[in-house]
Scaffold this motif. Structure first.
Motif, PDB file in Angstrom:
ATOM      1  N   SER A 157       4.615  10.732   2.261  1.00 41.63           N
ATOM      2  CA  SER A 157       4.162  10.913   3.498  1.00 41.63           C
ATOM      3  C   SER A 157       3.304  12.174   3.724  1.00 41.63           C
ATOM      4  CB  SER A 157       5.451  10.912   4.571  1.00 41.63           C
ATOM      5  OG  SER A 157       6.152  11.930   4.328  1.00 41.63           O
ATOM      6  N   THR A 180       0.787  -1.295  -0.254  1.00 40.76           N
ATOM      7  CA  THR A 180      -0.007   0.084   0.118  1.00 40.76           C
ATOM      8  C   THR A 180       0.848   1.332  -0.094  1.00 40.76           C
ATOM      9  OG1 THR A 180      -0.102   0.023   2.478  1.00 40.76           O
ATOM     10  CG2 THR A 180      -1.849  -1.204   1.172  1.00 40.76           C
ATOM     11  N   GLY A 181       2.145   1.204   0.396  1.00 41.97           N
ATOM     12  CA  GLY A 181       3.089   2.212   0.349  1.00 41.97           C
ATOM     13  C   GLY A 181       3.227   2.855  -0.958  1.00 41.97           C
ATOM     14  N   ARG A 190      -6.461   9.570   1.613  1.00 46.86           N
ATOM     15  CA  ARG A 190      -6.558   8.228   2.170  1.00 46.86           C
ATOM     16  C   ARG A 190      -7.877   7.567   1.839  1.00 46.86           C
ATOM     17  NH1 ARG A 190      -2.053   7.861   5.327  1.00 46.86           N
ATOM     18  NH2 ARG A 190      -2.922   5.878   5.832  1.00 46.86           N
ATOM     19  N   GLY A 202       1.575  -2.081   5.196  1.00 48.25           N
ATOM     20  CA  GLY A 202       1.398  -0.448   5.084  1.00 48.25           C
ATOM     21  C   GLY A 202       1.763   0.190   6.594  1.00 48.25           C
ATOM     22  N   ARG A 203       0.771   1.169   6.941  1.00 51.54           N
ATOM     23  CA  ARG A 203       0.751   1.769   8.158  1.00 51.54           C
ATOM     24  C   ARG A 203      -0.388   1.540   8.871  1.00 51.54           C
ATOM     25  NH1 ARG A 203       4.998   2.425   5.699  1.00 51.54           N
ATOM     26  NH2 ARG A 203       6.407   3.885   5.928  1.00 51.54           N
ATOM     27  N   ASP A 204      -1.521   1.544   8.226  1.00 52.28           N
ATOM     28  CA  ASP A 204      -2.871   1.427   8.870  1.00 52.28           C
ATOM     29  C   ASP A 204      -3.747   0.074   8.361  1.00 52.28           C
ATOM     30  OD1 ASP A 204      -3.132   1.762   6.099  1.00 52.28           O
ATOM     31  OD2 ASP A 204      -4.593   3.479   6.311  1.00 52.28           O
ATOM     32  N   GLN A 205      -3.046  -0.921   7.972  1.00 56.29           N
ATOM     33  CA  GLN A 205      -3.692  -1.908   7.458  1.00 56.29           C
ATOM     34  C   GLN A 205      -4.694  -2.707   8.469  1.00 56.29           C
ATOM     35  OE1 GLN A 205      -3.660  -2.770   3.739  1.00 56.29           O
ATOM     36  NE2 GLN A 205      -3.199  -0.542   4.214  1.00 56.29           N
ATOM     37  N   TYR A 209       0.561   5.287  -2.281  1.00 54.34           N
ATOM     38  CA  TYR A 209       0.653   6.432  -1.666  1.00 54.34           C
ATOM     39  C   TYR A 209       2.007   7.202  -2.586  1.00 54.34           C
ATOM     40  CZ  TYR A 209      -2.646   5.898   2.059  1.00 54.34           C
ATOM     41  OH  TYR A 209      -3.981   5.624   2.391  1.00 54.34           O
ATOM     42  N   ARG A 210       2.792   6.225  -2.798  1.00 54.83           N
ATOM     43  CA  ARG A 210       4.069   6.732  -3.669  1.00 54.83           C
ATOM     44  C   ARG A 210       3.571   7.167  -5.086  1.00 54.83           C
ATOM     45  NH1 ARG A 210       9.589   5.091  -1.843  1.00 54.83           N
ATOM     46  NH2 ARG A 210       9.301   4.291   0.101  1.00 54.83           N
ATOM     47  N   ARG A 221      -0.078  12.297  12.340  1.00 51.77           N
ATOM     48  CA  ARG A 221      -0.979  12.755  11.596  1.00 51.77           C
ATOM     49  C   ARG A 221      -2.525  12.622  12.229  1.00 51.77           C
ATOM     50  NH1 ARG A 221       0.518   8.608   7.294  1.00 51.77           N
ATOM     51  NH2 ARG A 221      -0.657   6.765   8.089  1.00 51.77           N
ATOM     52  N   ASP A 242       4.092  10.340  10.043  1.00 46.02           N
ATOM     53  CA  ASP A 242       3.124   9.247  10.087  1.00 46.02           C
ATOM     54  C   ASP A 242       2.624   9.065  11.321  1.00 46.02           C
ATOM     55  OD1 ASP A 242       3.574   9.033   7.293  1.00 46.02           O
ATOM     56  OD2 ASP A 242       5.014   7.281   7.602  1.00 46.02           O
ATOM     57  N   ALA A 268       0.023  11.698   1.941  1.00 42.39           N
ATOM     58  CA  ALA A 268      -0.741  10.518   2.843  1.00 42.39           C
ATOM     59  C   ALA A 268      -1.351  11.357   4.234  1.00 42.39           C
ATOM     60  CB  ALA A 268       0.312   9.627   3.460  1.00 42.39           C
ATOM     61  N   ARG A 320       9.594  11.450   8.300  1.00 39.27           N
ATOM     62  CA  ARG A 320       8.712  10.582   7.896  1.00 39.27           C
ATOM     63  C   ARG A 320       7.823   9.917   8.857  1.00 39.27           C
ATOM     64  NH1 ARG A 320       8.557   6.148   3.682  1.00 39.27           N
ATOM     65  NH2 ARG A 320      10.404   5.711   3.758  1.00 39.27           N
TER      66      ARG A 320
HETATM   67  O1  C5P Z   1       5.587   1.643   2.847  1.00 40.27           O
HETATM   68  P1  C5P Z   1       6.423   3.172   2.134  1.00 40.27           P
HETATM   69  O2  C5P Z   1       7.779   3.607   2.880  1.00 40.27           O
HETATM   70  O3  C5P Z   1       6.604   2.698   0.776  1.00 40.27           O
HETATM   71  O4  C5P Z   1       5.307   4.224   2.260  1.00 40.27           O
HETATM   72  C1  C5P Z   1       5.682   5.580   1.803  1.00 40.27           C
HETATM   73  C2  C5P Z   1       4.790   6.275   2.807  1.00 40.27           C
HETATM   74  O5  C5P Z   1       3.263   6.408   2.332  1.00 40.27           O
HETATM   75  C3  C5P Z   1       4.924   6.267   4.178  1.00 40.27           C
HETATM   76  O6  C5P Z   1       5.937   6.951   4.845  1.00 40.27           O
HETATM   77  C4  C5P Z   1       3.470   6.734   4.828  1.00 40.27           C
HETATM   78  O7  C5P Z   1       3.491   8.387   4.929  1.00 40.27           O
HETATM   79  C5  C5P Z   1       2.696   6.457   3.623  1.00 40.27           C
HETATM   80  N1  C5P Z   1       1.933   5.420   3.831  1.00 40.27           N
HETATM   81  C6  C5P Z   1       0.449   5.666   4.577  1.00 40.27           C
HETATM   82  N2  C5P Z   1      -0.234   4.629   4.691  1.00 40.27           N
HETATM   83  C7  C5P Z   1      -0.088   3.090   4.128  1.00 40.27           C
HETATM   84  C8  C5P Z   1       1.027   3.069   3.572  1.00 40.27           C
HETATM   85  C9  C5P Z   1       2.020   4.161   3.422  1.00 40.27           C
HETATM   86  O8  C5P Z   1       0.452   6.550   5.066  1.00 40.27           O
HETATM   87  N3  C5P Z   1      -0.724   2.094   4.464  1.00 40.27           N
END
Ligand code: C5P
Length: 215
Positions: A92, A31-32, A101, A121-124, A35-36, A179, A176, A95, A172
């Motif tokens: 970031s 999922t990152g 989101r 990811g971060r919020d899965q 966002y990228r 937020r 993260d 995001a 970052r």
């Molecule tokens: O995992 P990755 O480093 O590729 O993610 C890049 C950025 O995307 C993270 O620093 C975060 O801000 C955002 N992200 C997020 N929620 C996710 C995955 C990534 O906010 N589920």
């Protein structure tokens, strides 16, 4: 079966998630990368990373697809572009925007429907799949995480400094974790795994046996 793996950058999350998915015969969702992709699209259109409404408009018209492990943005393979450190920082920033989101969370939930999948990811575990049966949250010391990322970039022939990576990583993490929408934190029912002293193989084995015990 949905398996979620969350945590900050450099914990080995992506490699672990990919290997775990392979060894279980599951699909894998990065999922990152989504966002990228939005961030990359925003920057390539010359839109400012502080212009939330313009970013929302770009997110609405960002068509995201994954095919054979490659990431497609409106039909073009952008996998190579997404790994750059400046794209990570831009990701970031986008995001933090609630509408971005919302769009990506909906897409993630659509992709996972009816599948055996490892979502990273971060919020899965907290927001996207709160009912997932297996949730993990990976951690490691900031220094080890920056060292691992330095190794990754160096092995790809890219020149980046350790200090710059550590600083960008701290920035970052701060964004993260603080937020307002879906901040980075472990779900109450997630298993915490500190990977500082563990090899990738050890982490994969540990997660795999947990998943298998819940089948
Ligand atoms: O995992 P990755 O480093 O590729 O993610 C890049 C950025 O995307 C993270 O620093 C975060 O801000 C955002 N992200 C997020 N929620 C996710 C995955 C990534 O906010 N589920």
């Amino acid at each position: 079966m949905i398996v979620t793996i969350d945590g900050p950058a450099g914990t080995g999350k992506s490699t672990v998630a990919r290997r775990l998915a392979d060894s279980l015969g599951y699909e894998y969702l990065d999922t990152g990368a989504m966002y990228r992709m939005v961030a990359f699209h925003v920057v390539s259109k010359g839109v400012s990373l502080t212009d939330s409404s313009a970013i929302e408009a770009v997110a609405e018209e960002t068509q995201i697809d994954f095919r054979n492990g490659d990431a497609y943005l409106n039909g073009t393979d952008v996998s190579g572009e997404l790994r750059q450190p400046d794209v990570a920082v831009a990701a970031s920033m986008v995001a933090q925007i609630p509408r971005v989101r919302e769009i990506l969370v909906q897409r993630q939930q659509e992709i996972a429907v009816g599948r055996d999948i490892v979502c990273e990811g971060r919020d899965q575990g907290t927001v996207v799949f709160p009912k997932a049966r297996c949730k993990f949250f990976l951690t490691a010391s900031p220094e080890i995480r920056a060292e691992r990322r330095l190794g990754e970039f160096t092995s790809q022939g890219k020149k980046v400094s350790y200090d710059q990576l550590l600083e960008e990583q701290n920035e970052r993490d701060r964004r993260d974790e603080n937020r307002e929408v879906a901040p980075l934190r472990p779900a109450d029912d997630a298993e915490l795994v500190d990977t500082t002293e563990l090899s990738i193989d050890e982490v994969v084995e540990r997660l795999k046996s947990q998943v298998q015990s819940k089948l």
